[in-house]
Design a protein around this motif. Sequence first.
Motif, PDB file in Angstrom:
ATOM      1  N   VAL A 280       0.848  -1.192   0.000  1.00  0.00           N
ATOM      2  CA  VAL A 280       0.000   0.000   0.000  1.00  0.00           C
ATOM      3  C   VAL A 280       0.885   1.245   0.000  1.00  0.00           C
ATOM      4  CG1 VAL A 280      -1.835   1.270   1.174  1.00  0.00           C
ATOM      5  CG2 VAL A 280      -1.797  -1.237   1.249  1.00  0.00           C
ATOM      6  N   THR A 281       0.646   2.127  -0.958  1.00  0.00           N
ATOM      7  CA  THR A 281       1.407   3.374  -1.082  1.00  0.00           C
ATOM      8  C   THR A 281       0.440   4.549  -1.026  1.00  0.00           C
ATOM      9  OG1 THR A 281       1.197   3.594  -3.482  1.00  0.00           O
ATOM     10  CG2 THR A 281       2.945   2.152  -2.675  1.00  0.00           C
ATOM     11  N   THR A 282       0.962   5.765  -1.103  1.00  0.00           N
ATOM     12  CA  THR A 282       0.103   6.931  -1.305  1.00  0.00           C
ATOM     13  C   THR A 282       0.301   7.441  -2.734  1.00  0.00           C
ATOM     14  OG1 THR A 282       1.636   8.731  -0.737  1.00  0.00           O
ATOM     15  CG2 THR A 282       0.566   7.577   1.095  1.00  0.00           C
ATOM     16  N   VAL A 283      -0.542   8.381  -3.110  1.00  0.00           N
ATOM     17  CA  VAL A 283      -0.463   8.921  -4.473  1.00  0.00           C
ATOM     18  C   VAL A 283       0.849   9.653  -4.729  1.00  0.00           C
ATOM     19  CG1 VAL A 283      -2.950   9.128  -4.789  1.00  0.00           C
ATOM     20  CG2 VAL A 283      -1.687  11.023  -3.733  1.00  0.00           C
ATOM     21  N   MET A 284       1.630   9.937  -3.675  1.00  0.00           N
ATOM     22  CA  MET A 284       2.893  10.655  -3.851  1.00  0.00           C
ATOM     23  C   MET A 284       4.077   9.742  -4.127  1.00  0.00           C
ATOM     24  SD  MET A 284       2.315  13.808  -3.875  1.00  0.00           S
ATOM     25  CE  MET A 284       4.006  14.417  -3.775  1.00  0.00           C
ATOM     26  N   SER A 285       3.883   8.431  -4.063  1.00  0.00           N
ATOM     27  CA  SER A 285       4.997   7.531  -4.361  1.00  0.00           C
ATOM     28  C   SER A 285       5.446   7.700  -5.805  1.00  0.00           C
ATOM     29  CB  SER A 285       4.603   6.077  -4.100  1.00  0.00           C
ATOM     30  OG  SER A 285       4.683   5.783  -2.727  1.00  0.00           O
ATOM     31  N   ASN A 286       6.729   7.460  -6.030  1.00  0.00           N
ATOM     32  CA  ASN A 286       7.355   7.739  -7.321  1.00  0.00           C
ATOM     33  C   ASN A 286       6.962   6.716  -8.382  1.00  0.00           C
ATOM     34  OD1 ASN A 286       9.885   7.709  -9.308  1.00  0.00           O
ATOM     35  ND2 ASN A 286       9.901   9.660  -8.218  1.00  0.00           N
ATOM     36  N   LEU A 287       6.814   7.199  -9.605  1.00  0.00           N
ATOM     37  CA  LEU A 287       6.501   6.325 -10.733  1.00  0.00           C
ATOM     38  C   LEU A 287       7.528   5.203 -10.866  1.00  0.00           C
ATOM     39  CD1 LEU A 287       4.820   5.727 -13.302  1.00  0.00           C
ATOM     40  CD2 LEU A 287       6.292   7.358 -14.509  1.00  0.00           C
ATOM     41  N   GLY A 288       8.783   5.508 -10.553  1.00  0.00           N
ATOM     42  CA  GLY A 288       9.827   4.495 -10.633  1.00  0.00           C
ATOM     43  C   GLY A 288       9.572   3.319  -9.709  1.00  0.00           C
ATOM     44  N   LEU A 289       8.955   3.580  -8.538  1.00  0.00           N
ATOM     45  CA  LEU A 289       8.611   2.495  -7.621  1.00  0.00           C
ATOM     46  C   LEU A 289       7.591   1.570  -8.260  1.00  0.00           C
ATOM     47  CD1 LEU A 289       8.603   1.142  -4.805  1.00  0.00           C
ATOM     48  CD2 LEU A 289       6.785   2.732  -4.161  1.00  0.00           C
ATOM     49  N   TYR A 290       6.572   2.135  -8.894  1.00  0.00           N
ATOM     50  CA  TYR A 290       5.530   1.307  -9.494  1.00  0.00           C
ATOM     51  C   TYR A 290       6.073   0.468 -10.656  1.00  0.00           C
ATOM     52  CZ  TYR A 290       2.545   4.293  -6.675  1.00  0.00           C
ATOM     53  OH  TYR A 290       1.974   4.961  -5.621  1.00  0.00           O
ATOM     54  N   LYS A 291       6.958   1.060 -11.435  1.00  0.00           N
ATOM     55  CA  LYS A 291       7.552   0.298 -12.534  1.00  0.00           C
ATOM     56  C   LYS A 291       8.390  -0.868 -11.989  1.00  0.00           C
ATOM     57  CE  LYS A 291       7.640   3.899 -16.105  1.00  0.00           C
ATOM     58  NZ  LYS A 291       7.061   3.146 -17.228  1.00  0.00           N
ATOM     59  N   ALA A 292       9.115  -0.627 -10.885  1.00  0.00           N
ATOM     60  CA  ALA A 292       9.912  -1.695 -10.277  1.00  0.00           C
ATOM     61  C   ALA A 292       9.013  -2.765  -9.666  1.00  0.00           C
ATOM     62  CB  ALA A 292      10.836  -1.104  -9.211  1.00  0.00           C
ATOM     63  N   PHE A 293       7.900  -2.347  -9.051  1.00  0.00           N
ATOM     64  CA  PHE A 293       6.936  -3.313  -8.528  1.00  0.00           C
ATOM     65  C   PHE A 293       6.376  -4.184  -9.654  1.00  0.00           C
ATOM     66  CE2 PHE A 293       5.544  -0.901  -4.433  1.00  0.00           C
ATOM     67  CZ  PHE A 293       6.513  -1.571  -3.701  1.00  0.00           C
ATOM     68  N   ASP A 294       6.038  -3.556 -10.776  1.00  0.00           N
ATOM     69  CA  ASP A 294       5.510  -4.310 -11.917  1.00  0.00           C
ATOM     70  C   ASP A 294       6.501  -5.397 -12.358  1.00  0.00           C
ATOM     71  OD1 ASP A 294       3.180  -2.802 -12.014  1.00  0.00           O
ATOM     72  OD2 ASP A 294       3.953  -1.399 -13.514  1.00  0.00           O
ATOM     73  N   LYS A 295       7.748  -5.013 -12.416  1.00  0.00           N
ATOM     74  CA  LYS A 295       8.796  -5.948 -12.850  1.00  0.00           C
ATOM     75  C   LYS A 295       8.966  -7.101 -11.852  1.00  0.00           C
ATOM     76  CE  LYS A 295      13.608  -5.994 -14.446  1.00  0.00           C
ATOM     77  NZ  LYS A 295      14.840  -5.172 -14.623  1.00  0.00           N
ATOM     78  N   ALA A 296       8.760  -6.782 -10.550  1.00  0.00           N
ATOM     79  CA  ALA A 296       8.937  -7.792  -9.499  1.00  0.00           C
ATOM     80  C   ALA A 296       7.668  -8.599  -9.238  1.00  0.00           C
ATOM     81  CB  ALA A 296       9.384  -7.108  -8.204  1.00  0.00           C
ATOM     82  N   GLY A 297       6.583  -8.299  -9.970  1.00  0.00           N
ATOM     83  CA  GLY A 297       5.333  -9.029  -9.770  1.00  0.00           C
ATOM     84  C   GLY A 297       4.612  -8.652  -8.486  1.00  0.00           C
ATOM     85  N   ILE A 298       4.788  -7.409  -8.064  1.00  0.00           N
ATOM     86  CA  ILE A 298       4.151  -6.934  -6.835  1.00  0.00           C
ATOM     87  C   ILE A 298       3.023  -5.960  -7.197  1.00  0.00           C
ATOM     88  CG2 ILE A 298       4.486  -5.560  -4.726  1.00  0.00           C
ATOM     89  CD1 ILE A 298       7.367  -6.628  -4.650  1.00  0.00           C
ATOM     90  N   ASP A 299       1.838  -6.215  -6.678  1.00  0.00           N
ATOM     91  CA  ASP A 299       0.711  -5.311  -6.879  1.00  0.00           C
ATOM     92  C   ASP A 299       0.789  -4.167  -5.871  1.00  0.00           C
ATOM     93  OD1 ASP A 299      -0.398  -6.842  -8.946  1.00  0.00           O
ATOM     94  OD2 ASP A 299      -1.446  -8.139  -7.527  1.00  0.00           O
ATOM     95  N   TYR A 300       0.001  -3.131  -6.104  1.00  0.00           N
ATOM     96  CA  TYR A 300       0.045  -1.987  -5.190  1.00  0.00           C
ATOM     97  C   TYR A 300      -1.289  -1.266  -5.168  1.00  0.00           C
ATOM     98  CZ  TYR A 300       1.550  -0.329  -9.797  1.00  0.00           C
ATOM     99  OH  TYR A 300       1.665  -0.121 -11.148  1.00  0.00           O
ATOM    100  N   GLU A 301      -1.548  -0.642  -4.025  1.00  0.00           N
ATOM    101  CA  GLU A 301      -2.703   0.225  -3.837  1.00  0.00           C
ATOM    102  C   GLU A 301      -2.184   1.646  -3.657  1.00  0.00           C
ATOM    103  OE1 GLU A 301      -6.021  -0.558  -3.469  1.00  0.00           O
ATOM    104  OE2 GLU A 301      -6.014  -2.747  -3.268  1.00  0.00           O
ATOM    105  N   LYS A 302      -3.028   2.641  -3.995  1.00  0.00           N
ATOM    106  CA  LYS A 302      -2.679   4.049  -3.791  1.00  0.00           C
ATOM    107  C   LYS A 302      -3.760   4.709  -2.938  1.00  0.00           C
ATOM    108  CE  LYS A 302      -0.407   4.512  -8.321  1.00  0.00           C
ATOM    109  NZ  LYS A 302      -0.389   5.272  -9.591  1.00  0.00           N
ATOM    110  N   THR A 303      -3.347   5.354  -1.850  1.00  0.00           N
ATOM    111  CA  THR A 303      -4.284   6.048  -0.975  1.00  0.00           C
ATOM    112  C   THR A 303      -3.986   7.547  -0.976  1.00  0.00           C
ATOM    113  OG1 THR A 303      -2.978   6.071   1.083  1.00  0.00           O
ATOM    114  CG2 THR A 303      -4.152   4.033   0.539  1.00  0.00           C
ATOM    115  N   LYS A 304      -4.834   8.301  -0.290  1.00  0.00           N
ATOM    116  CA  LYS A 304      -4.535   9.706  -0.045  1.00  0.00           C
ATOM    117  C   LYS A 304      -3.275   9.812   0.804  1.00  0.00           C
ATOM    118  CE  LYS A 304      -8.543  10.873   1.798  1.00  0.00           C
ATOM    119  NZ  LYS A 304      -9.618  11.726   2.357  1.00  0.00           N
ATOM    120  N   VAL A 305      -2.644  10.986   0.796  1.00  0.00           N
ATOM    121  CA  VAL A 305      -1.448  11.201   1.598  1.00  0.00           C
ATOM    122  C   VAL A 305      -1.801  11.141   3.081  1.00  0.00           C
ATOM    123  CG1 VAL A 305       0.357  12.858   2.191  1.00  0.00           C
ATOM    124  CG2 VAL A 305      -0.341  12.564  -0.201  1.00  0.00           C
ATOM    125  N   GLY A 306      -0.996  10.417   3.844  1.00  0.00           N
ATOM    126  CA  GLY A 306      -1.212  10.276   5.282  1.00  0.00           C
ATOM    127  C   GLY A 306      -1.148   8.817   5.687  1.00  0.00           C
TER     128      GLY A 306
END
Length: 448
Positions: A280-306
């Motif tokens: 689980v991340t927030t909307v402020m997490s970096n695009l590079g993190l999501y691309k790395a998660f995709d490559k590693a087969g890890i799903d992710y959620e995005k929440t409001k900041v906090g």
Amino acid sequence: MGKYFGTDGFRGEANKVLTVEHAFKIGRYLGWYFGQDHKAQIVIGKDTRRSSYMFEYALASGLTASGADAYLLHVTTTPSVSYVTRTEDFDCGIMISASHNPYYDNGIKLINGQGQKIEAEIEKKIEAYLDGETEELPLAVRGEIGRTVDYSAGRNRYIGQLISLATRSFKGKRVGLDCANGSASAIAKSVYDALGAKTYVISNEPDGININTNCGSTHIEQLQAFVKEKNLDIGFAFDGDADRCIAVDENGNVVDGDLILYVCGKYLKEQGRLNHDTVVTTVMSNLGLYKAFDKAGIDYEKTKVGDKYVYENMSQNNYSLGGEQSGHIIFSKHATTGDGILTSLMIMEAVLEKKQSLGKLTEEVKIYPQLLKNVRVSDKTAAKTHPAVVKAIEDVEEALGQEGRILVRESGTEPLLRVMVEAGTDELCEKYVHQVIDVMKEEGLVTE
């Protein structure tokens, strides 16, 4: 968002925004509220700000005047208050801290019996009492008056819990700790020493006014220089109340919350311990993190900041890991809040078990340049939904495609729009941020 309580408690400059009278009345209300059908027991922790002692005594006076017993952990971390409240059956926990803010600010964070941030409806009732909108509460008399109890043993149990979570000895590892002259000063070194690390510590001599001053997770350059100067294997920096952690690798490079989520998420997935293979991340997490998660087969959620919203998502979906770029990282198996020292221990586990340096573990992530600018406007919602602004945002999205992103969001506390762009270069970030801001100015939406 209430009148006094925001997403992280009641916070402001001590005795200007947050006064000693506020603290006394908060104590009065909590002591009465939780003591309506039994003698309430409430635990209090504080950071190292000079005003924290004043607020501690004011809260304790209010609690005991309403008939509750106040248990004092003294200088400790926010996650330790959460841990003690949750595991030792307290009705409520109180942490006195303004986190990463300067020393002259302070805050009162309220924690419920499950170790989570207290319910908004209780905060609203406290606010009504502060504003004189409810009847005055009865004072306890005679044997009903509460006690103040020294409870440093609770903090020591939390330290023992941290030590017990380490999977192996840290012997031979040279570890740097920046305690921000705050709460971690009372805990972090003893944990690492007990685990056998060669521990090097900076900013662990609090004097009441040096908390967060050119140190800690908000001034990571101090730890970067220290790690390189001492040739350390790894470094960890905490904030004032130690619920955040930012790391530094063996080369002196910053490892922020996004990179921590990647290192720990990938490690937990390999171990079969990443619930639903999701972080689980927030909307402020970096695009590079999501691309790395995709490559590693890890799903992710995005929440409001906090981190409050991160934990809500985690608890609703039984996720095991989540956090923010700022270093609030939550491991739900062990904690209900961000815990900087716990986070550092989990990073050490990944480093030791995989037999790789932190720098090696993060090298697969390409962090995209990011630029965030605040724009003061007369009406946040009207400015964000203005047709010309919407069109400008869409134009940037189209120009960036899959190699960047734009996020425009409203501030939760100020009349601001936050315009953030991630792109392949700093120049592109600058270009597209100003492209949107210029439209806001042209439409007369900007007030300054």
